[in-house]
Design an enzyme around this catalytic site. Sequence first.
Site, PDB file in Angstrom:
ATOM      1  N   ASP A   1       0.853  -1.187   0.000  1.00  0.00           N
ATOM      2  CA  ASP A   1       0.000   0.000   0.000  1.00  0.00           C
ATOM      3  C   ASP A   1       0.893   1.242   0.000  1.00  0.00           C
ATOM      4  O   ASP A   1       2.121   1.156   0.098  1.00  0.00           O
ATOM      5  CB  ASP A   1      -0.927  -0.027   1.219  1.00  0.00           C
ATOM      6  CG  ASP A   1      -2.244   0.674   0.948  1.00  0.00           C
ATOM      7  OD1 ASP A   1      -2.274   1.573   0.091  1.00  0.00           O
ATOM      8  OD2 ASP A   1      -3.251   0.321   1.594  1.00  0.00           O
TER       9      ASP A   1
ATOM     10  N   GLU B   1      -9.866   7.214   4.774  1.00  0.00           N
ATOM     11  CA  GLU B   1      -9.081   6.748   5.901  1.00  0.00           C
ATOM     12  C   GLU B   1      -8.409   7.898   6.636  1.00  0.00           C
ATOM     13  O   GLU B   1      -8.318   8.993   6.125  1.00  0.00           O
ATOM     14  CB  GLU B   1      -8.030   5.714   5.471  1.00  0.00           C
ATOM     15  CG  GLU B   1      -7.078   6.201   4.419  1.00  0.00           C
ATOM     16  CD  GLU B   1      -7.509   5.778   3.041  1.00  0.00           C
ATOM     17  OE1 GLU B   1      -6.642   5.264   2.309  1.00  0.00           O
ATOM     18  OE2 GLU B   1      -8.672   5.968   2.684  1.00  0.00           O
TER      19      GLU B   1
END
Length: 847
Positions: A326, A526
Amino acid sequence: MCDLQAVTTAMIPKLAVFLVFSSIAGLSSASSVHPELWPEAKGNIDPAVAQAQAVADRLLPTLTLEEKVGQMIQADIDSITPADLKTYKLGSILAGGNAAPGHDLRTTPQAWLDLTDEFYRAALAGGGASHPPIPIVFGIDAVHGHGKLKGATIFPHNVGLGAAHDPDLIRRIGEATAAEVAETGIDWTFAPTVAVVRDVRWGRSYESYSESPQLVAQYAPAMVTGLQGEWGTARFMASGHTLSSVKHFIGDGGTLGGRDQGNTVVPESELAGVHAAGYMPAIKAGALIVMASYNSWDGTKLHGNHYLLTDILKGRMGFSGFVIGDWNAQEQVPGCTKSSCAAAILAGVDMLMAPDGWQELYENTVSQVRSGEIPQSRIDDAVRRILRVKAAAGMFTRAAPKQRTDTGHFEVIGSAAHRAIAREAVRKSLVLLKNSNHTLPLDPHANVLVAGMAADDIGVQSGGWTIDWQADHNTNADFPGATSIYAGIKAAVSAGGGTTVLSRDGTYAKKPDVAVVVFGEGPYAEFEGDRETLEYSPQDKSSLTMLRRLQGEGIRTVSVFISGRPLWVNPEINASDAFVAAWLPGSEGEGIADVLFNARGGAAAYDFVGRLGFSWPQTAMPVSFDPRGKVTGALYARGFGLSAAGGDAADPAPTLSEDPRIPAHWQAPRGSLFHAQHVTAPWSLFVADGDAEVHVTNARQDSPHAAVSATLGPDGVTVNWPGDKLGMFRISGRASDMRPQTRDGSAVVFRYRVDHPPEGPVSLGMRCTLALCGNAAGAMLDVTDTFRHAAPGVWQTMTVPVACFAPGADLTQVEVPFGVATSAPFAVTFSEIGIGPAPPGSSARCP
């Protein structure tokens, strides 16, 4: 006072990706714990994989070490140009959450196609001395449609799709999404998310289909097939399809407290039986890429977990594709930075997402292979997997983007056919929670008041990961061809002979027959979406006040609740005659009117068929699960949903308790930044040095170059600077306007204990968003004497007026409300940090 820009970096948007597939050459290890708990791949190697393997085997020996390492790196368009690919033969390019051609987030489809074509051609220019050129794969976050593209079809987020309980709908959404993405020359979609979320305080809960592993297991292969085409047939990666990547492996939906990138502390049986539910079905459906997760499992970061990435995913589960990291997640692995992380590669990450540190990472990885720190065999395994995926996806025979048959037909983007699928998805995702006295369906031949903050706001109804990362600055003009909820209601009512009035605050000149009040959460992603509790709006009660006023005036009220998760809304339900959970419906708001109103002839055109994919909480705290998955604490169980046409629960509903029952540990005071041994959501802790930062997600976290560490414990957070390097401990989050706090006399108030007096200058800082504030981005105050003269080991309180930071910082967009920096030896523990009124008797002054 000094410029805070010198000691901290702006909060970097994080891209979320993960990948899976079925394995030929998985590495084995004796470090297994309980591999028998995990699903096991069985059967012969698929012929398509074998053919792709042959291509990879022929090509791999012809590559230089530098070319191999290049294949293992993915860079972001904001930090790389097509010209760079002539020197650095990288394997992949991405456009991150806030990146776009020409830095214009609202640019045209043609600009996207021009960009992808230019990168593709640059990657093929020259090739190697002994092999043909290797194409890049270009990736993007198209998590609910081609969301970064203005004018695209925006589908409901996954939390709503889970309520539809319709795998075929998911497949068709995948097909439509891939078709729109492919038109701009993009090869790879960072979807689906197959997290099984167990604490919906997590800010990414809306990316999850359900708390049910069984439903996630049904949806994962449906979306993979829709995006990629049917595995093993001529439709796989045919025209109009893109690669998928299944994410985030593993346990992202199970972190303690629902904290983003946090620690998942569950038995291995639960990790395998619940959180891995979507992966094996996705692998069997042909998923070729899996994205590793930011979170830890029992304190070990997934990006550094060899057992889970290599022994389980690639070995036991037979995944033969590649694992991608990620967004800079490698820097959270102990001993790593974003530009150097042998540990992640050794653990099993095959391609590192290095958006801004890619060049240094490339050079460091080459050096680590030459020194023997990373074995050549591991590099070969990773590159073989990447080449295998590119071959299986047909990348070696694909034309440049502008020459493909599935690009440039921009009428496909936001087409009527795709919008019809999205409208269907909206209808099927709506869940009716209350319908007293047959309030629904409504008669369109009526005077309808449409009210609320989200009634005519397509950005709010679309949620995060739309146009940009957090999606909190979008307007209706950013969604050509889309329909707001109000516009959909207006069309339905007009067709039925009625009238509509739009009033955001619910006021009216003529008393309406019914009020449809649309309200809920604003957009987030997020970091910024995490919550302390599930109480819908503990501070702003405007929607509740409006509902109570309308009811008190004898007006029937229908609440349409926009949210990325179930929330505690008992007071709002009590103040509504009907209550609809609409989730984040996306661009086709008229799908809501389809279900709220009768058709012109009087019969219901569509009934409510949505059923909860998540348990709806009874209190402001999340539901809990026992080891068998049984839920306690639910007001409405998973699977609940009323039918309007059938008259379900038509009698007056019982009054719900309006006591949120929040434990003291989670009752953070207003303005809190750190409380009760944890950072207050949605804020996040970081430790930073130089140009690098790390999100503090485990009990202890060192900054990338060990200039500062933060340790969470029973007394709070202990921050230690060993000296020699400048390091900063800071709290960051969504930028907010701090000017009102300067006017009302608010202060930065924190309780601290000096554990080791500072041996040099210490600064306290506040920072504005650099992009908006320029040179006035931040200010630091010298607090050396205060800390130096504090008695070691004794708890004390420091109170610094927010106005003290105004001379050096523009306070209109503050994203770092608290930061402490020094390069000298110093240790301090903070137990409470916040912004609010100065405590009685305290000395509030500028240092």
